[in-house]
Design a protein around this motif. Structure first.
Motif, PDB file in Angstrom:
ATOM      1  N   VAL A  49       0.861  -1.176   0.000  1.00 31.03           N
ATOM      2  CA  VAL A  49       0.000   0.000   0.000  1.00 31.03           C
ATOM      3  C   VAL A  49       0.896   1.225   0.000  1.00 31.03           C
ATOM      4  N   ASP A  50       0.545   2.233  -0.801  1.00 31.73           N
ATOM      5  CA  ASP A  50       1.323   3.466  -0.848  1.00 31.73           C
ATOM      6  C   ASP A  50       1.161   4.165   0.492  1.00 31.73           C
ATOM      7  N   GLU A  51       2.214   4.062   1.322  1.00 30.68           N
ATOM      8  CA  GLU A  51       2.143   4.596   2.680  1.00 30.68           C
ATOM      9  C   GLU A  51       2.735   5.994   2.749  1.00 30.68           C
ATOM     10  N   PRO A  52       2.295   6.777   3.688  1.00 28.32           N
ATOM     11  CA  PRO A  52       2.861   8.124   3.833  1.00 28.32           C
ATOM     12  C   PRO A  52       4.279   8.044   4.396  1.00 28.32           C
ATOM     13  N   PRO A  53       5.059   9.117   4.226  1.00 24.31           N
ATOM     14  CA  PRO A  53       6.412   9.139   4.784  1.00 24.31           C
ATOM     15  C   PRO A  53       6.398   8.920   6.289  1.00 24.31           C
ATOM     16  N   VAL A  54       7.468   8.316   6.774  1.00 20.99           N
ATOM     17  CA  VAL A  54       7.600   8.001   8.191  1.00 20.99           C
ATOM     18  C   VAL A  54       8.798   8.764   8.746  1.00 20.99           C
ATOM     19  N   PHE A  55       8.594   9.485   9.866  1.00 20.50           N
ATOM     20  CA  PHE A  55       9.686  10.223  10.509  1.00 20.50           C
ATOM     21  C   PHE A  55      10.557   9.275  11.308  1.00 20.50           C
ATOM     22  N   GLN A  67       6.108  12.455  -5.302  1.00 21.09           N
ATOM     23  CA  GLN A  67       5.367  11.863  -6.407  1.00 21.09           C
ATOM     24  C   GLN A  67       3.874  11.725  -6.106  1.00 21.09           C
ATOM     25  N   ASN A  68       3.522  11.760  -4.849  1.00 19.27           N
ATOM     26  CA  ASN A  68       2.108  11.655  -4.456  1.00 19.27           C
ATOM     27  C   ASN A  68       1.881  12.532  -3.234  1.00 19.27           C
ATOM     28  N   PRO A  69       1.613  13.819  -3.462  1.00 20.44           N
ATOM     29  CA  PRO A  69       1.471  14.748  -2.333  1.00 20.44           C
ATOM     30  C   PRO A  69       0.332  14.393  -1.386  1.00 20.44           C
ATOM     31  N   ALA A  70      -0.562  13.514  -1.834  1.00 19.09           N
ATOM     32  CA  ALA A  70      -1.666  13.125  -0.939  1.00 19.09           C
ATOM     33  C   ALA A  70      -1.171  12.259   0.216  1.00 19.09           C
ATOM     34  N   GLN A  71       0.001  11.637   0.055  1.00 15.96           N
ATOM     35  CA  GLN A  71       0.574  10.825   1.122  1.00 15.96           C
ATOM     36  C   GLN A  71       1.394  11.728   2.036  1.00 15.96           C
ATOM     37  N   ILE A  72       0.849  12.009   3.205  1.00 12.69           N
ATOM     38  CA  ILE A  72       1.454  12.968   4.134  1.00 12.69           C
ATOM     39  C   ILE A  72       1.731  12.279   5.464  1.00 12.69           C
ATOM     40  N   GLY A  73       2.971  12.385   5.906  1.00 12.66           N
ATOM     41  CA  GLY A  73       3.346  11.910   7.236  1.00 12.66           C
ATOM     42  C   GLY A  73       3.463  13.082   8.188  1.00 12.66           C
ATOM     43  N   ARG A  74       3.305  12.837   9.462  1.00  8.47           N
ATOM     44  CA  ARG A  74       3.345  13.906  10.462  1.00  8.47           C
ATOM     45  C   ARG A  74       4.377  13.587  11.529  1.00  8.47           C
ATOM     46  N   GLY A  75       5.208  14.603  11.814  1.00  9.91           N
ATOM     47  CA  GLY A  75       6.173  14.506  12.903  1.00  9.91           C
ATOM     48  C   GLY A  75       5.912  15.629  13.890  1.00  9.91           C
TER      49      GLY A  75
END
Length: 547
Positions: A371-377, A458-466
């Motif tokens: 699954v296209d996961e959001p970035p991870v801090f 490449q996919n700004p909809a995938q957003i990670g939060r730190g």
């Protein structure tokens, strides 16, 4: 009274014929001597034998009155001077007597099941004087039974149950038929039982009516219900006997004679790696032809590389095995799992162990989908510090995040301005370096909690939060202040050295070793020798004394 000789002979002939046909015991008729009667001249005469009991067949269907018998008195010379009268049960309404001859007839059809006998009284009277010529005599007319009632099952139709696989001869239920005919006379009420429908599966005891199994290994799963027809026939079942029937519905109750079996040797399911913990991955079910408690099962994972990641439980209503996630899935770490699952009956019957084993195994393969996961801090929470004296553009610290997917897309950073409304900080979109954007004041806000967003390029909809906590370090940028406005009074008779006011100060700064204040009188006040300041040695206050 007695029967006339001719009538008596005629009656005996009829009676003998009836006894031959019905098998009646001669002892059922009894005779007794009449009481002695004294004629004129005091000469004592002994009476001949007379009947004290008559018999009449029930259910006579002829058009003429049915002849019962004849009463006769020795006094009667046949000249018409004697008349006979009848009283008691059924006199006149059922039984009539010819007053001249003493012949008794029944005028109605009689039913022994309604009344078995009648007690009557007869008397001979002098026709002229209407006085008795001998004492009143009592006798009985007994209604002779015929086989006119068929056996009846008063409790039918019946329902019963018997466990499947029962051995031959297992009792199922007892049926009972009753016959209203006379049980003490002949075979009219002697009943035997037979089965008209339900063979070869069941049989019935002819004398007791107990129904039993007649075949071994009757299987509920093949056929669970049987309709039996049971006959009860009187006359000991002989030809000409009357019969009645009833139905018996027999249901085979379940026993645990069927082990659980998985329809397939292996199963495969695909699940996304983003599926939350405790989510259902799959439902599997082992088929069991039994029902109720005999079909209750338990499931367990006995082997495989998914122990600890998945668990299986049973749905009490459907007896399905429910596979759920216990830990988060990560496609990048592991792409598939294999589980060996066992299903077993909870209630095993030792009698049928030879039909087992009462458990089964299957293999379940679980494919983890990417699954296209959001970035991870790299850290869930970053802690940073900066001096309140820092200049605009000062670097505070750096955050880092990466795309966990195989594509490893580049990440861009930004600050969630809802957490930094005054825009005190900036972040480099490429490097994640956080800098000051405005002057800071620790006394206004000592800690800033901001949220940093990391987006896939490449996919700004995938957003990670730190999350970043920035603590502002203090500098001595605030002068001390008196704790309050002081207005002091002193009495004119105050003694020298008497404390008249305690003075304290505060400072908005927060030095590491605490505040150290120095107090002094102004130049104008210093020239007034009536007052002095005394140090309390707490670095925070002084005492003003009258000197």
């Amino acid at each position: 009274m007695k029967l006339g000789k001719v009538e008596f002979c005629h009656f005996l002939q009829i009676l003998a014929l009836f006894l031959c046909l019905s098998g009646m015991n001669q002892a059922e008729l009894t005779r007794s001597r009449s009481k002695p009667y004294f004629q004129s001249g005091r000469t004592r005469t002994k009476r001949s034998w007379v009947w004290n009991q008559f018999f009449v067949l029930e259910e006579y269907m002829g058009t003429d009155p049915l002849y019962v018998g004849k009463l006769h008195s020795d006094v009667d010379k046949g000249d018409g001077s004697i008349k006979y009268i009848l009283s008691g049960e059924g006199a006149s309404s059922i039984f009539i007597i010819d007053e001249n001859t003493g012949d008794i007839h029944a005028t109605k059809r009689l039913d022994r099941e309604e009344q078995a006998y009648y007690t009557l009284r007869a008397q001979a009277l002098d026709r002229l004087t209407n006085k008795p010529v001998e004492p009143e005599s009592e006798f009985v007319i007994k209604i002779q039974d015929i086989n006119d009632n068929e056996p009846k099952f008063l409790d039918g139709p019946y329902t019963a149950g018997v466990p499947e696989m029962s051995p031959v001869g297992t009792s199922v239920v007892q049926v009972t038929a009753t016959d209203a005919d006379d049980p003490t006379y002949g075979n009219s009420a002697r009943v035997v039982y037979s089965i008209l429908q339900g063979q070869p599966y069941f049989s019935v005891e002819p004398k007791t009516g107990v129904i039993k199994t007649a075949l071994p290994n009757m299987d509920r799963e093949a056929k669970d219900q049987y309709l039996l027809v049971i006959q009860a026939k009187d006359m000991v079942g002989q030809n000409g006997g009357l019969s009645g029937t009833t139905s018996v519905t027999v249901t085979l109750t379940d026993v645990n004679d069927n082990p659980p079996r998985f329809p397939r040797r292996s199963y495969q399911y695909n699940v996304p790696e983003s599926l939350p913990v405790a989510s259902v991955v799959a439902r599997i079910k082992a088929a069991d032809a039994d029902v109720g408690p005999n079909a209750e099962m338990e499931y367990k994972i006995v082997d495989g590389d998914g122990l600890g990641v998945f668990k299986i439980s049973v749905d009490k209503d459907t007896q399905e095995g429910i596979i759920t996630i216990q830990k988060e899935l990560d496609f990048e770490a592991k792409t598939s799992y294999t589980l060996r699952i066992e299903a077993a009956n909870m209630h095993v019957d030792p009698r049928f162990l030879s039909l087992g084993p009462f458990s089964d195994m299957t293999t379940v393969k679980i494919i983890v989908e990417d699954v296209d996961e959001p970035p991870v801090f790299t850290s869930h929470l970053y802690s940073m510090v900066v001096s309140e004296a820092a200049k605009v553009g000062t670097i505070i610290g750096t955050v880092a995040a990466h795309d966990p997917d195989a594509s490893n897309s580049p990440v861009r950073y930004s600050i969630d301005r809802n957490t930094d409304l005054e825009r005190y900080f900036n972040i480099d979109a490429n490097s994640g370096v956080i800098t000051t954007a405005k002057s800071l004041d620790r006394e206004t806000n000592a800690v800033h909690n901001i949220t940093v967003l990391a987006m896939e390029s490449q996919n700004p909809a995938q957003i990670g939060r730190g999350y970043v906590a920035i603590t502002i370090l203090d500098i001595n940028d605030n002068a001390p202040e008196f704790a309050m406005e002081y207005e002091t009074t002193v009495c004119e008779n105050a003694q020298p050295g008497q404390v008249i006011q305690k003075i304290s100060a505060i400072d908005k700064d927060d030095p590491p070793n605490g505040h150290h204040f120095y107090f002094s009188l102004t130049a104008e006040a210093a020239n007034n020798h009536n007052f002095t300041l005394q140090d309390n040695k707490d670095y925070l206050s002084k005492e003003l004394s009258y000197s």
